[in-house]
Design a protein around this motif. Structure first.
Motif, PDB file in Angstrom:
ATOM      1  N   ARG A 165     122.385  10.821  65.973  1.00 56.84           N
ATOM      2  CA  ARG A 165     123.177  11.897  66.583  1.00 56.84           C
ATOM      3  C   ARG A 165     122.317  12.680  67.577  1.00 56.84           C
ATOM      4  O   ARG A 165     122.764  13.000  68.676  1.00 56.84           O
ATOM      5  N   SER A 170     121.817  10.735  70.781  1.00 56.85           N
ATOM      6  CA  SER A 170     123.046  10.367  71.465  1.00 56.85           C
ATOM      7  C   SER A 170     123.253  11.247  72.698  1.00 56.85           C
ATOM      8  O   SER A 170     122.953  12.435  72.688  1.00 56.85           O
ATOM      9  N   GLU A 171     123.767  10.665  73.750  1.00 60.03           N
ATOM     10  CA  GLU A 171     124.079  11.420  74.975  1.00 60.03           C
ATOM     11  C   GLU A 171     125.497  11.986  74.927  1.00 60.03           C
ATOM     12  O   GLU A 171     125.926  12.631  75.872  1.00 60.03           O
ATOM     13  N   SER A 172     126.206  11.766  73.836  1.00 59.54           N
ATOM     14  CA  SER A 172     127.602  12.196  73.776  1.00 59.54           C
ATOM     15  C   SER A 172     127.782  13.627  73.294  1.00 59.54           C
ATOM     16  O   SER A 172     128.896  14.068  73.073  1.00 59.54           O
TER      17      SER A 172
END
Length: 80
Positions: free
Chosen positions: A34, A37-39
């Motif tokens: 997490r 993550s680039e989100s």
């Protein structure tokens, strides 16, 4: 606060997998994924802090300026 890119770059400098970092930072692999993550997934600040400390114990220096962020590996400093 370390960024996802800084974490991935620091791992690359050390030659670590996500599994290795999760073990050294004493965080779950899911939490680490997490963080990297680039989100924009939410991550506890304590997770970021543990990851940062694991890197710093092994010679990583985090660089931040008003124009950029980065990482640097200082040789001769690593955990047994």
């Amino acid at each position: 606060m370390i960024t996802a890119r800084q974490s991935r770059a620091a791992r690359a400098l050390l030659g670590w997998t996500q599994e290795t970092l999760a073990d050294k930072a004493r965080v779950s692999l899911t939490a680490l994924k997490r963080l990297e993550s680039e989100s924009g997934l939410g991550v506890y600040e304590s997770t970021r802090d543990e990851v940062r400390r694991a890197f710093e114990r092994n010679g990583i220096v985090f660089l931040t300026s008003d124009q950029s962020v980065g990482v640097m590996l200082v040789h001769g400093k690593s955990e047994p």
